[in-house]
Design an enzyme around this catalytic site. Structure first.
Site, PDB file in Angstrom:
ATOM      1  N   SER A   3      -3.610 -10.587   6.164  1.00 42.76           N
ATOM      2  CA  SER A   3      -3.071  -9.266   6.435  1.00 42.76           C
ATOM      3  C   SER A   3      -2.694  -9.245   7.917  1.00 42.76           C
ATOM      4  CB  SER A   3      -4.141  -8.220   6.122  1.00 42.76           C
ATOM      5  OG  SER A   3      -3.854  -7.039   6.830  1.00 42.76           O
TER       6      SER A   3
ATOM      7  N   ASP B 245      -8.000   2.475  10.764  1.00 47.23           N
ATOM      8  CA  ASP B 245      -6.761   3.249  10.827  1.00 47.23           C
ATOM      9  C   ASP B 245      -6.912   4.646  10.244  1.00 47.23           C
ATOM     10  OD1 ASP B 245      -5.362   1.360  12.216  1.00 47.23           O
ATOM     11  OD2 ASP B 245      -4.580   0.376  10.425  1.00 47.23           O
TER      12      ASP B 245
ATOM     13  N   ARG C 266      -1.004   3.216  16.393  1.00 46.89           N
ATOM     14  CA  ARG C 266      -1.122   4.216  15.320  1.00 46.89           C
ATOM     15  C   ARG C 266      -0.821   5.624  15.829  1.00 46.89           C
ATOM     16  NH1 ARG C 266      -0.483   0.062  12.454  1.00 46.89           N
ATOM     17  NH2 ARG C 266      -2.343  -1.140  11.949  1.00 46.89           N
TER      18      ARG C 266
ATOM     19  N   ASP D 137       0.822  -1.224   0.000  1.00 48.68           N
ATOM     20  CA  ASP D 137       0.000   0.000   0.000  1.00 48.68           C
ATOM     21  C   ASP D 137       0.851   1.266   0.000  1.00 48.68           C
ATOM     22  OD1 ASP D 137      -2.640  -1.070   0.074  1.00 48.68           O
ATOM     23  OD2 ASP D 137      -2.398  -1.530   2.210  1.00 48.68           O
TER      24      ASP D 137
HETATM   25  N1  ARG Z   1      -9.217  -4.482  13.819  1.00 47.78           N
HETATM   26  C1  ARG Z   1      -8.038  -4.017  14.453  1.00 47.78           C
HETATM   27  C2  ARG Z   1      -8.040  -2.516  14.579  1.00 47.78           C
HETATM   28  O1  ARG Z   1      -8.740  -1.859  13.891  1.00 47.78           O
HETATM   29  C3  ARG Z   1      -6.782  -4.548  13.827  1.00 47.78           C
HETATM   30  C4  ARG Z   1      -6.445  -4.114  12.452  1.00 47.78           C
HETATM   31  C5  ARG Z   1      -5.148  -4.727  12.085  1.00 47.78           C
HETATM   32  N2  ARG Z   1      -4.775  -4.612  10.715  1.00 47.78           N
HETATM   33  C6  ARG Z   1      -4.374  -5.644   9.955  1.00 47.78           C
HETATM   34  N3  ARG Z   1      -3.891  -5.377   8.801  1.00 47.78           N
HETATM   35  N4  ARG Z   1      -4.456  -6.887  10.326  1.00 47.78           N
HETATM   36  O2  ARG Z   1      -7.329  -1.990  15.383  1.00 47.78           O
END
Ligand code: ARG
Length: 395
Positions: A172, A121, A92, A12
């Protein structure tokens, strides 16, 4: 135009780096951070960024800051959203805040990130950027151009962007010292049981040692400071716990989670240390806080966790809630023992100089107060109920 890009070296953000140069005619400053991963990773990311034309690269080790300013507050707040210990979410914020700081220093007029328009995110990045620097433009190429994975792979091939080796992996994965998130592939269907291959931090309980193991965690003002009597800095204590708890097959989480946008999403996590520390911390709070403090704090903790999840870390309400939480943690000092057995974790001992538990009052052997006095309290507890039942019978 000069743009600061939050860059991980994955597909990405590599595609974003190219698009920003081609379509925005921008000079791109790249920023990468580690939050518990091997800092050597930063040099590998530097090479990728420079090969793809980034004019300047910042690789920052944010581990200590992540542990002390984000994980510790989360332990104090028993941070948890729908069963998820917030591991990816919390990470983050230090990264987004660092990108803002560097963008300002480098005189960039915009910040770019690789978040999609479906996930959480984007809430965390956009909100942090806009709260810290309201004039900063935000560019999110994946979201704005509605890009998908196949388009990105094609674009990468056409533009000499090295496609990361894990691009054929069905999953992922996002990983830091507080936990590991696994999404995608067959996991997208909540009906499918997660295959053993998705796990890295936890063994299957069937492979766990037969001998139980007891660990002692010492807390000071809500924060873990010692493991088995040895003083440890936050990061090594967490790493240690990840290892010993994960070995017993403890820390696997499989939930359907409500994303900020309302989408229901099947999520798998591994968070052995986060699970152990939260259980231990809650057990200590049960010992030292009053029943009404615990009741109120449970609501505060829930709200706190929702803010951390939904991108609102830098919202004033989080600071307000932290003021309350901080006050309660003045007494959360003491030792908790947790017992590990294959696939299970259990608090088996807690002790604190601030304990509100009075053995002479509660003991079966020795009555520290006159039992006869309790009758009045029970009588008055039933006062209004008695009126209700009397009227009901009359009807
Ligand atoms: N659902 C979780 C969050 O929004 C984890 C996201 C993790 N991302 C990934 N690419 N697995 O914090």
């Amino acid at each position: 135009m000069k743009i600061a890009l939050a860059f991980s070296g994955g597909l990405d953000t590599s595609v974003c780096l190219k698009i920003l140069q081609e379509e925005y005619n921008a000079e791109v400053v790249t920023v990468a951070g580690v939050v518990g991963q091997d800092p050597e990773k930063l040099e590998k990311i530097r090479k990728k960024a420079e090969n793809l034309g980034s004019v300047k690269y910042y690789g920052v080790d944010l581990t200590k800051e992540f542990v002390e300013d984000y994980i510790f507050p989360s332990i104090k707040a028993n941070g948890n959203y729908e069963g998820y210990p917030l591991s990816s979410a919390l990470a983050r914020y230090p990264i987004a805040a660092k990108v803002v700081e560097i963008a300002q220093k480098e005189d960039c007029s915009a910040i770019a990130h690789g978040c999609t328009g479906k996930g959480n995110d984007q809430f965390r990045f956009d909100t942090t950027i806009s709260l810290k620097d309201p004039d900063m433009e935000i560019i999110a190429p994946v979201r704005e151009k509605n890009l998908d994975r196949n388009w990105e792979i094609q674009y990468a091939k056409e533009n000499d962007i090295p496609v990361p080796v894990d691009v054929n992996e069905p999953y992922s994965i996002d990983e830091n010292i507080w936990g590991r998130s696994i999404e995608g592939g067959e996991l997208e269907d909540p009906k499918n049981e997660p295959p053993e291959e998705i796990y890295k931090l936890t063994q299957s309980p069937s492979e766990a040692p037969d001998e139980p193991r007891t660990l002692e965690i010492e807390f000071e003002n809500g924060v873990p400071v010692k493991l088995n009597g040895n003083e440890k800095d936050g990061a090594s204590l967490i790493e240690n716990l990840n290892k010993s708890v994960g070995e017993y097959g403890v820390g696997r989480i499989d939930i359907v989670e409500d994303r900020s946008l309302g989408l229901k999403s099947r999520e798998n996590y591994e968070a052995p240390a986060a699970l152990a520390l939260t259980e231990a911390h809650k057990a200590l709070e049960q010992l030292v806080l009053t029943r009404d403090e615990i009741k109120f704090k449970t609501m505060v903790d829930g709200l706190w966790s929702e803010l951390a999840y939904r991108g609102l870390w830098f919202d004033p309400l989080r600071e307000d809630l932290d003021a309350f939480i901080e006050k309660t943690q003045e007494r959360v000092t003491g030792q908790v023992k947790i017992k590990l057995e294959p696939g299970s974790i259990r608090v088996v001992s807690r002790a604190s100089p601030h304990s509100l538990h009075e053995p002479e009052l509660v003991s079966f052997e020795d009555y520290g107060f006159d039992q006869r006095e309790s009758v009045g309290a029970i009588k008055f507890q039933a006062l209004q109920g008695k009126s209700y039942w009397k009227k009901k019978k009359d009807r």
